[in-house]
Design an enzyme around this catalytic site. Structure first.
Site, PDB file in Angstrom:
ATOM      1  N   ASP A 156      42.609  32.850  29.654  1.00 35.64           N
ATOM      2  CA  ASP A 156      43.186  32.053  28.568  1.00 35.64           C
ATOM      3  C   ASP A 156      44.156  31.004  29.098  1.00 35.64           C
ATOM      4  O   ASP A 156      44.088  29.827  28.753  1.00 35.64           O
ATOM      5  CB  ASP A 156      43.934  32.959  27.575  1.00 35.64           C
ATOM      6  CG  ASP A 156      43.017  33.987  26.939  1.00 35.64           C
ATOM      7  OD1 ASP A 156      41.802  33.952  27.206  1.00 35.64           O
ATOM      8  OD2 ASP A 156      43.525  34.836  26.177  1.00 35.64           O
ATOM      9  N   ASP A 205      37.280  38.570  33.028  1.00 34.52           N
ATOM     10  CA  ASP A 205      38.304  37.953  33.898  1.00 34.52           C
ATOM     11  C   ASP A 205      39.056  38.984  34.737  1.00 34.52           C
ATOM     12  O   ASP A 205      39.228  38.817  35.942  1.00 34.52           O
ATOM     13  CB  ASP A 205      39.261  37.037  33.121  1.00 34.52           C
ATOM     14  CG  ASP A 205      39.948  37.663  31.920  1.00 34.52           C
ATOM     15  OD1 ASP A 205      39.659  38.832  31.589  1.00 34.52           O
ATOM     16  OD2 ASP A 205      40.803  36.969  31.311  1.00 34.52           O
TER      17      ASP A 205
HETATM   18 MG    MG Z   1      46.635  36.615  23.170  1.00 36.84          MG
END
Ligand code: MG
Ligand code: ADP
Length: 386
Positions: free
Chosen positions: A171, A36
């Site tokens: 995330d 990412d």
């Molecule tokens: Mg974390």
């Protein structure tokens, strides 16, 4: 009592009043390790283990926070927020408040109670789960509409800038924008995604090594610096590149000497991982579970050999998972350095594998390991009363 009901009761006991409840799932990165922050592609999904926050506005500038997981509280005042000296969990609360203050979303203090089902520091991103649940709750009690993509970007900034773990966007994005029953094929440069349905014939088993990845934030920042150094060196001969995403395997091979062995192997992991993510998305969409598993195992080998983010316990666990009947592949999740591993399974073998892993890894650990069969869930949201 459901998780939502019990957190409401706990909030009423501790602070009084009726809270708003938000919950955010955990994230499982099926493949796409450390891609990412190199502006690459990643392929995470979410699972129905939640961080719940119960929150109510106050009439003053005080923030009172309590974590059921830590059995510990913290109090501070708006508008000045400072990171603790000892990596206290309340830094994550301050971090989200701090970025939302910049967007003028927060006008008063609040009481907040936090309760999470996820292992903390286990690589399933309890940190992003907490940030997004809190961000969603604060934007909502401020009377504003949540822009999910914006929420992900704000929460990533909170963790990278305020907490100081220079994470990428995966995330927070997966937890904010993922769709139930799907993986999220995320382009981390464009910050745009495509939902890929998860095949019926695939189960994902998560097992915790029991080793906390406390090194992870330091290790993550070190890997980021290595990638930045590789890009800077490559730009001297390839001026058009901005990130390792732009480098082809051939270009990398041609510049092995320029990079030196360490930066070359770090870069090779990223460059080959990008190809694996593309292939895994195609295999997932086609329901080719065996191919997904093979790519997952290749990703693990590359994370270990080229990127050096594995550890002895992860190696032992991945070997046990890979040796189970019905397992198509296994790898570390999250940043590595400990935490959890996943195995890709054909559903009929899942229960047998859970018993095998429990016995074999349990012997090494001296207790039964924590494990969880992934149940892809919806993204962060307000919990409405049942
Ligand atoms: Mg974390
Ligand atoms: P991971 O995100 O893989 O679980 P991190 O080290 O990035 O690991 O984040 C874990 C940290 O996030 C915890 O040590 C704590 O500071 C914070 N955190 C996550 N969930 C909670 C919670 N339920 N209550 C309080 N703090 C939490």
């Amino acid at each position: 009592m459901s998780g939502d009901a019990s957190i409401t009761v706990a909030f009423e006991r501790r602070f009084g009043g009726k809270p708003l409840i938000c919950r955010a799932p955990g994230r499982i990165n099926i493949i796409g390790a450390h891609a990412d922050y190199n502006e690459g592609l990643v392929l995470p999904t979410t699972t129905a283990l939640y961080t719940r926050v119960a929150i109510a506005s106050r009439h003053d500038q005080r923030i009172r926070a309590w974590s059921e997981n830590f059995g510990d509280g913290a109090e501070f005042d708006l508008p000045t927020l400072q990171r603790s000296d000892n990596r206290h969990w309340s830094d994550y609360v301050k971090a989200v408040v701090s970025v939302l203050q910049d967007t003028a979303c927060i006008k008063s203090g609040f009481d907040i109670l936090i309760n999470g089902d996820l292992p903390l520091g286990g690589g399933l991103s309890s940190s992003a789960s907490l940030e997004t649940a809190l961000g969603y709750a604060l934007i909502s009690i401020g009377g504003n509409e949540v822009d999910r993509r914006q929420l992900a970007l704000l929460c990533q900034r909170a963790e990278a800038e305020f907490v100081g773990a220079r994470c990428g966007i995966m995330d927070q994005y997966a937890i904010s924008c993922g769709a139930s029953g799907h993986a999220t094929l995320l382009d981390c440069r464009e910050i745009r995604h495509q939902d890929i349905p998860l095949p019926q014939g695939m189960d994902i088993l998560v097992v915790d090594t029991g080793v906390k990845h406390e090194l992870a934030a330091g290790g993550l920042n070190e890997r980021r610096e290595e990638c930045e150094a590789a890009v800077a060196a490559l730009q001297t001969v390839l001026p058009g590149i901005h990130a390792l995403r732009d480098v082809t395997p051939g270009q990398l091979e041609n510049n092995r000497e320029l990079l030196g062995e360490l930066l070359f192997t770090r870069s090779r992991h990223i460059v080959t991982e990008l190809q694996r993510v593309r292939e895994a998305a195609t295999a997932l969409a086609a329901g080719d579970v065996a191919r997904v598993g093979a790519l997952v195992s290749e990703s693990h080998a590359s994370s270990r050999d080229d990127y050096d983010v594995s550890c002895d316990e992860l190696e032992a666990l991945v070997e046990i998972l890979s040796g189970c009947r019905g397992c198509h592949g296994a790898r570390l999740v999250g940043a590595g350095f400990g935490g959890c591993a996943i195995g890709i399974f054909s559903p009929p073998y899942l229960e047998e594998a859970m018993n095998t892993v429990s016995a074999k890894y349990g012997r090494m650990l001296g207790r039964a390991p924590w494990m969880h069969a992934v149940r892809p869930s919806g993204p962060v949201d307000i919990s409405l009363p049942a």
